[in-house]
Enzyme design. Structure first.
Site, PDB file in Angstrom:
ATOM      1  N   ARG A 183       0.844  -1.191   0.000  1.00  0.00           N
ATOM      2  CA  ARG A 183       0.000   0.000   0.000  1.00  0.00           C
ATOM      3  C   ARG A 183       0.886   1.251   0.000  1.00  0.00           C
ATOM      4  NH1 ARG A 183      -2.028  -3.477   4.096  1.00  0.00           N
ATOM      5  NH2 ARG A 183      -4.145  -4.255   3.689  1.00  0.00           N
TER       6      ARG A 183
ATOM      7  N   LYS B 199      -2.181  -2.229   7.924  1.00  0.00           N
ATOM      8  CA  LYS B 199      -3.345  -1.798   8.700  1.00  0.00           C
ATOM      9  C   LYS B 199      -3.362  -2.498  10.052  1.00  0.00           C
ATOM     10  CE  LYS B 199      -6.376  -0.577   4.834  1.00  0.00           C
ATOM     11  NZ  LYS B 199      -7.680  -0.801   4.186  1.00  0.00           N
TER      12      LYS B 199
ATOM     13  N   HIS C  64      -3.046   2.329  -5.676  1.00  0.00           N
ATOM     14  CA  HIS C  64      -3.727   1.042  -5.565  1.00  0.00           C
ATOM     15  C   HIS C  64      -3.852   0.348  -6.919  1.00  0.00           C
ATOM     16  CE1 HIS C  64      -4.691   0.358  -1.440  1.00  0.00           C
ATOM     17  NE2 HIS C  64      -5.678  -0.451  -1.717  1.00  0.00           N
TER      18      HIS C  64
ATOM     19  N   ARG D 260      -1.117  -2.020  -6.994  1.00  0.00           N
ATOM     20  CA  ARG D 260      -1.405  -3.124  -6.065  1.00  0.00           C
ATOM     21  C   ARG D 260      -2.413  -4.086  -6.687  1.00  0.00           C
ATOM     22  NH1 ARG D 260      -1.423  -4.397  -0.469  1.00  0.00           N
ATOM     23  NH2 ARG D 260      -3.461  -4.856   0.448  1.00  0.00           N
TER      24      ARG D 260
ATOM     25  N   HIS E 111      -3.981  -8.876   3.571  1.00  0.00           N
ATOM     26  CA  HIS E 111      -5.429  -8.866   3.787  1.00  0.00           C
ATOM     27  C   HIS E 111      -5.781  -9.701   5.009  1.00  0.00           C
ATOM     28  CE1 HIS E 111      -6.355  -7.917  -0.715  1.00  0.00           C
ATOM     29  NE2 HIS E 111      -6.164  -6.830  -0.006  1.00  0.00           N
TER      30      HIS E 111
ATOM     31  N   TYR F 268      -9.847 -10.451  -6.708  1.00  0.00           N
ATOM     32  CA  TYR F 268      -8.902 -10.547  -7.819  1.00  0.00           C
ATOM     33  C   TYR F 268      -9.120 -11.814  -8.633  1.00  0.00           C
ATOM     34  CZ  TYR F 268      -6.766  -6.725  -5.339  1.00  0.00           C
ATOM     35  OH  TYR F 268      -6.563  -5.527  -4.716  1.00  0.00           O
TER      36      TYR F 268
END
Length: 300
Positions: free
Chosen positions: A149, A173, A246, A249, A272, A281
Protein backbone atom coordinates in the site's frame (compact mmCIF):
# COMPACT_ATOMS: atom_id res chain seq x y z
CA UNK A 1 -21.68 15.34 25.65
CA UNK A 2 -22.19 17.16 22.36
CA UNK A 3 -22.09 15.01 19.26
CA UNK A 4 -19.05 16.82 17.83
CA UNK A 5 -17.07 16.41 21.06
CA UNK A 6 -18.02 12.74 21.25
CA UNK A 7 -16.87 12.27 17.64
CA UNK A 8 -13.50 13.88 18.46
CA UNK A 9 -13.06 11.64 21.50
CA UNK A 10 -14.03 8.58 19.48
CA UNK A 11 -11.49 9.46 16.76
CA UNK A 12 -8.78 9.75 19.43
CA UNK A 13 -9.86 6.36 20.80
CA UNK A 14 -9.40 4.83 17.34
CA UNK A 15 -5.79 5.99 17.04
CA UNK A 16 -4.66 5.84 20.68
CA UNK A 17 -6.39 2.66 21.86
CA UNK A 18 -7.38 0.64 18.82
CA UNK A 19 -4.21 1.71 16.95
CA UNK A 20 -6.00 2.42 13.70
CA UNK A 21 -4.25 4.64 11.20
CA UNK A 22 -4.65 8.41 11.29
CA UNK A 23 -6.20 8.26 7.82
CA UNK A 24 -8.87 5.77 8.98
CA UNK A 25 -9.69 7.86 12.04
CA UNK A 26 -9.92 10.94 9.83
CA UNK A 27 -12.43 9.18 7.55
CA UNK A 28 -14.58 8.21 10.55
CA UNK A 29 -14.38 11.77 11.87
CA UNK A 30 -15.47 13.21 8.51
CA UNK A 31 -18.49 10.89 8.42
CA UNK A 32 -19.50 11.88 11.93
CA UNK A 33 -19.04 15.58 11.14
CA UNK A 34 -21.54 15.06 8.34
CA UNK A 35 -23.90 13.43 10.86
CA UNK A 36 -23.55 16.43 13.20
CA UNK A 37 -24.32 18.77 10.28
CA UNK A 38 -27.43 16.76 9.44
CA UNK A 39 -28.98 16.40 12.91
CA UNK A 40 -27.37 19.41 14.60
CA UNK A 41 -24.64 19.42 17.21
CA UNK A 42 -26.95 18.08 19.90
CA UNK A 43 -26.26 15.94 22.92
CA UNK A 44 -25.27 12.50 21.66
CA UNK A 45 -27.79 10.90 24.02
CA UNK A 46 -30.64 12.61 22.13
CA UNK A 47 -29.75 11.03 18.76
CA UNK A 48 -32.12 8.18 17.90
CA UNK A 49 -32.60 5.66 15.11
CA UNK A 50 -34.81 7.98 13.07
CA UNK A 51 -32.11 10.65 13.09
CA UNK A 52 -29.63 8.13 11.72
CA UNK A 53 -32.04 6.84 9.07
CA UNK A 54 -32.83 10.39 7.95
CA UNK A 55 -29.11 11.15 7.72
CA UNK A 56 -28.43 8.15 5.48
CA UNK A 57 -31.56 8.80 3.38
CA UNK A 58 -30.43 12.36 2.66
CA UNK A 59 -26.98 11.08 1.70
CA UNK A 60 -28.52 8.59 -0.71
CA UNK A 61 -30.73 11.32 -2.22
CA UNK A 62 -27.72 13.49 -3.01
CA UNK A 63 -26.14 10.58 -4.86
CA UNK A 64 -23.63 9.14 -2.39
CA UNK A 65 -22.35 5.74 -3.51
CA UNK A 66 -23.49 2.61 -1.68
CA UNK A 67 -19.93 2.07 -0.49
CA UNK A 68 -19.99 5.55 1.08
CA UNK A 69 -23.32 4.85 2.77
CA UNK A 70 -21.99 1.54 4.08
CA UNK A 71 -18.91 3.27 5.49
CA UNK A 72 -21.02 5.94 7.17
CA UNK A 73 -23.21 3.28 8.71
CA UNK A 74 -20.09 1.64 10.09
CA UNK A 75 -18.87 4.99 11.45
CA UNK A 76 -22.16 5.61 13.27
CA UNK A 77 -22.20 2.09 14.69
CA UNK A 78 -18.65 2.44 15.94
CA UNK A 79 -19.38 5.79 17.59
CA UNK A 80 -22.50 4.64 19.42
CA UNK A 81 -20.99 1.33 20.47
CA UNK A 82 -18.12 3.30 22.01
CA UNK A 83 -20.51 5.87 23.53
CA UNK A 84 -22.53 3.08 25.17
CA UNK A 85 -19.35 1.64 26.70
CA UNK A 86 -18.47 5.12 28.00
CA UNK A 87 -21.93 5.62 29.53
CA UNK A 88 -22.69 8.57 27.24
CA UNK A 89 -25.92 7.06 25.86
CA UNK A 90 -28.56 4.91 27.58
CA UNK A 91 -28.88 2.61 24.55
CA UNK A 92 -27.30 2.13 21.14
CA UNK A 93 -29.66 3.56 18.46
CA UNK A 94 -27.51 2.18 15.62
CA UNK A 95 -28.20 -1.48 16.39
CA UNK A 96 -31.16 -1.57 13.99
CA UNK A 97 -29.48 0.55 11.34
CA UNK A 98 -29.31 -1.45 8.12
CA UNK A 99 -26.04 -1.38 6.23
CA UNK A 100 -26.58 -0.78 2.49
CA UNK A 101 -25.05 -3.61 0.52
CA UNK A 102 -21.99 -2.60 -1.46
CA UNK A 103 -22.04 -3.08 -5.17
CA UNK A 104 -19.03 -5.06 -6.34
CA UNK A 105 -16.62 -2.75 -8.12
CA UNK A 106 -13.79 -4.56 -9.81
CA UNK A 107 -10.43 -2.81 -9.46
CA UNK A 108 -8.88 -1.17 -12.49
CA UNK A 109 -5.96 -3.28 -13.69
CA UNK A 110 -3.21 -2.42 -16.15
CA UNK A 111 -1.84 -5.02 -18.53
CA UNK A 112 1.55 -6.55 -17.81
CA UNK A 113 2.82 -5.38 -21.20
CA UNK A 114 1.56 -1.85 -20.64
CA UNK A 115 3.22 -1.63 -17.23
CA UNK A 116 6.42 -3.12 -18.62
CA UNK A 117 6.62 -0.44 -21.31
CA UNK A 118 5.87 2.31 -18.78
CA UNK A 119 8.53 1.07 -16.36
CA UNK A 120 11.06 0.91 -19.18
CA UNK A 121 10.41 4.58 -19.97
CA UNK A 122 10.79 5.49 -16.30
CA UNK A 123 14.03 3.46 -16.13
CA UNK A 124 15.39 5.36 -19.12
CA UNK A 125 14.67 8.64 -17.33
CA UNK A 126 16.42 7.32 -14.22
CA UNK A 127 19.50 6.46 -16.30
CA UNK A 128 20.11 10.21 -16.68
CA UNK A 129 21.12 10.23 -13.00
CA UNK A 130 18.47 12.70 -11.88
CA UNK A 131 17.81 11.89 -8.18
CA UNK A 132 14.02 12.36 -8.41
CA UNK A 133 13.87 10.17 -11.53
CA UNK A 134 15.90 7.49 -9.73
CA UNK A 135 13.49 7.67 -6.79
CA UNK A 136 10.41 7.54 -9.01
CA UNK A 137 11.71 4.44 -10.78
CA UNK A 138 12.38 2.69 -7.45
CA UNK A 139 8.96 3.68 -6.07
CA UNK A 140 7.05 2.35 -9.08
CA UNK A 141 9.06 -0.87 -9.28
CA UNK A 142 8.52 -1.54 -5.57
CA UNK A 143 4.78 -0.76 -5.64
CA UNK A 144 4.22 -3.11 -8.56
CA UNK A 145 6.84 -5.66 -7.53
CA UNK A 146 5.52 -6.13 -3.99
CA UNK A 147 1.90 -4.97 -4.08
CA UNK A 148 2.31 -2.88 -0.92
CA UNK A 149 0.00 0.00 0.00
CA UNK A 150 1.05 3.62 -0.45
CA UNK A 151 1.10 4.21 3.33
CA UNK A 152 3.32 1.16 3.75
CA UNK A 153 5.71 2.46 1.10
CA UNK A 154 5.88 5.95 2.60
CA UNK A 155 6.53 4.44 6.04
CA UNK A 156 9.56 2.42 4.92
CA UNK A 157 12.94 3.24 6.43
CA UNK A 158 16.26 2.33 4.84
CA UNK A 159 16.81 -0.42 7.42
CA UNK A 160 13.46 -2.02 6.53
CA UNK A 161 14.77 -3.17 3.16
CA UNK A 162 17.01 -6.23 2.83
CA UNK A 163 18.49 -6.08 -0.66
CA UNK A 164 20.39 -9.36 -0.24
CA UNK A 165 17.08 -11.19 0.27
CA UNK A 166 14.98 -8.80 -1.83
CA UNK A 167 12.46 -8.29 0.98
CA UNK A 168 10.91 -5.33 2.76
CA UNK A 169 9.45 -5.18 6.26
CA UNK A 170 6.25 -3.12 6.17
CA UNK A 171 3.69 -2.08 8.77
CA UNK A 172 0.16 -2.45 7.43
CA UNK A 173 -3.34 -1.80 8.70
CA UNK A 174 -3.85 -2.32 12.41
CA UNK A 175 -0.08 -1.90 12.93
CA UNK A 176 0.43 -5.45 11.63
CA UNK A 177 3.95 -6.11 10.41
CA UNK A 178 4.82 -8.42 7.54
CA UNK A 179 7.76 -9.14 5.26
CA UNK A 180 7.11 -8.93 1.52
CA UNK A 181 9.36 -10.03 -1.35
CA UNK A 182 10.09 -8.01 -4.46
CA UNK A 183 11.73 -8.86 -7.76
CA UNK A 184 15.09 -8.22 -9.38
CA UNK A 185 13.98 -5.04 -11.23
CA UNK A 186 12.83 -3.46 -7.95
CA UNK A 187 16.06 -4.48 -6.21
CA UNK A 188 18.16 -2.97 -8.98
CA UNK A 189 16.13 0.25 -8.96
CA UNK A 190 16.37 0.58 -5.16
CA UNK A 191 20.13 -0.06 -5.26
CA UNK A 192 20.56 2.66 -7.88
CA UNK A 193 18.45 5.09 -5.86
CA UNK A 194 20.32 4.40 -2.62
CA UNK A 195 23.67 4.84 -4.35
CA UNK A 196 23.05 7.77 -6.66
CA UNK A 197 19.70 9.33 -5.82
CA UNK A 198 19.00 9.31 -2.10
CA UNK A 199 22.27 11.00 -1.01
CA UNK A 200 21.52 13.94 -3.30
CA UNK A 201 17.98 14.31 -1.94
CA UNK A 202 19.14 13.89 1.68
CA UNK A 203 21.63 16.74 1.19
CA UNK A 204 18.75 19.13 0.54
CA UNK A 205 17.81 19.27 4.22
CA UNK A 206 19.75 19.69 7.44
CA UNK A 207 17.53 17.20 9.26
CA UNK A 208 18.59 13.62 8.61
CA UNK A 209 15.63 11.23 8.26
CA UNK A 210 15.71 7.41 8.18
CA UNK A 211 13.06 7.20 5.44
CA UNK A 212 13.87 5.09 2.40
CA UNK A 213 12.13 7.40 -0.04
CA UNK A 214 12.62 11.15 0.22
CA UNK A 215 10.74 14.05 -1.29
CA UNK A 216 12.26 16.75 -3.45
CA UNK A 217 13.27 18.72 -0.32
CA UNK A 218 14.83 15.79 1.50
CA UNK A 219 12.01 14.95 3.93
CA UNK A 220 10.12 11.63 3.99
CA UNK A 221 8.01 11.30 0.87
CA UNK A 222 4.26 11.74 1.40
CA UNK A 223 1.29 9.88 -0.12
CA UNK A 224 0.33 12.92 -2.23
CA UNK A 225 3.63 12.84 -4.12
CA UNK A 226 3.22 9.10 -4.78
CA UNK A 227 -0.36 9.61 -5.98
CA UNK A 228 0.80 12.30 -8.39
CA UNK A 229 3.58 10.06 -9.68
CA UNK A 230 1.25 7.11 -10.30
CA UNK A 231 -1.42 9.29 -11.90
CA UNK A 232 1.17 10.72 -14.28
CA UNK A 233 2.78 7.41 -15.25
CA UNK A 234 0.15 4.69 -14.81
CA UNK A 235 -2.90 6.73 -15.83
CA UNK A 236 -2.08 6.58 -19.57
CA UNK A 237 -1.58 2.79 -19.31
CA UNK A 238 -5.20 2.30 -18.16
CA UNK A 239 -6.81 4.59 -20.69
CA UNK A 240 -6.01 7.98 -19.27
CA UNK A 241 -8.35 7.71 -16.27
CA UNK A 242 -7.37 8.99 -12.84
CA UNK A 243 -5.70 6.21 -10.84
CA UNK A 244 -3.73 6.04 -7.61
CA UNK A 245 -1.09 3.71 -6.18
CA UNK A 246 -3.73 1.04 -5.56
CA UNK A 247 -3.83 0.49 -9.33
CA UNK A 248 -0.35 -1.04 -9.09
CA UNK A 249 -1.40 -3.12 -6.07
CA UNK A 250 -4.46 -4.37 -7.96
CA UNK A 251 -2.36 -5.11 -11.03
CA UNK A 252 0.27 -7.00 -9.02
CA UNK A 253 -2.37 -9.21 -7.37
CA UNK A 254 -4.18 -9.93 -10.63
CA UNK A 255 -1.00 -10.73 -12.54
CA UNK A 256 0.11 -13.09 -9.75
CA UNK A 257 -3.17 -15.00 -9.95
CA UNK A 258 -3.04 -14.97 -13.76
CA UNK A 259 0.38 -16.59 -13.43
CA UNK A 260 -0.91 -19.36 -11.17
CA UNK A 261 -0.08 -18.01 -7.69
CA UNK A 262 -1.95 -19.52 -4.74
CA UNK A 263 -4.75 -17.34 -3.39
CA UNK A 264 -3.54 -17.74 0.20
CA UNK A 265 -0.04 -16.65 -0.81
CA UNK A 266 -1.45 -13.54 -2.49
CA UNK A 267 -3.52 -12.83 0.64
CA UNK A 268 -0.37 -12.98 2.77
CA UNK A 269 1.58 -10.82 0.34
CA UNK A 270 -1.10 -8.11 0.31
CA UNK A 271 -1.68 -8.24 4.06
CA UNK A 272 -5.43 -8.87 3.79
CA UNK A 273 -7.07 -9.92 7.05
CA UNK A 274 -9.80 -11.76 5.15
CA UNK A 275 -9.44 -14.12 2.21
CA UNK A 276 -12.70 -12.68 0.89
CA UNK A 277 -10.94 -9.37 0.24
CA UNK A 278 -8.32 -11.13 -1.87
CA UNK A 279 -10.94 -13.11 -3.79
CA UNK A 280 -12.05 -10.04 -5.75
CA UNK A 281 -8.90 -10.55 -7.82
CA UNK A 282 -10.09 -14.02 -8.82
CA UNK A 283 -13.12 -12.28 -10.34
CA UNK A 284 -10.80 -9.97 -12.27
CA UNK A 285 -8.77 -12.92 -13.53
CA UNK A 286 -11.85 -14.92 -14.51
CA UNK A 287 -13.36 -11.97 -16.35
CA UNK A 288 -10.11 -11.44 -18.25
CA UNK A 289 -10.13 -15.14 -19.13
CA UNK A 290 -13.75 -14.92 -20.30
CA UNK A 291 -12.97 -11.87 -22.43
CA UNK A 292 -10.02 -13.67 -24.03
CA UNK A 293 -12.22 -16.72 -24.66
CA UNK A 294 -14.90 -14.63 -26.37
CA UNK A 295 -12.31 -13.03 -28.62
CA UNK A 296 -10.31 -16.13 -29.50
CA UNK A 297 -12.44 -19.27 -29.37
CA UNK A 298 -14.30 -20.17 -32.58
CA UNK A 299 -17.27 -21.51 -30.58
CA UNK A 300 -17.46 -18.61 -28.11
Amino acid sequence: MLLSRAADAFASHLTDVRRLSVATARAYRADLADLADAVGDVDIASVDLEHLREWLWRASQRGDARSTLARRTSSARGLFRWALDQGLVPADPSLRLVTPKKGRTLPRVATADGLGEMLERVRAAADTGDPVALRDHAVLELLYGSGIRVAELCGLDVDDVDLSRATARVVGKGAKERVVPFGAPARKAIEAFLTRGRPALAARTENAVPALFLGARGARIGPRAVYDLVARTVGPVVGGVAVGPHALRHSAATHLLDGGADLRAVQELLGHASLGTTQIYTHVSSERLAAAYRLAHPRA
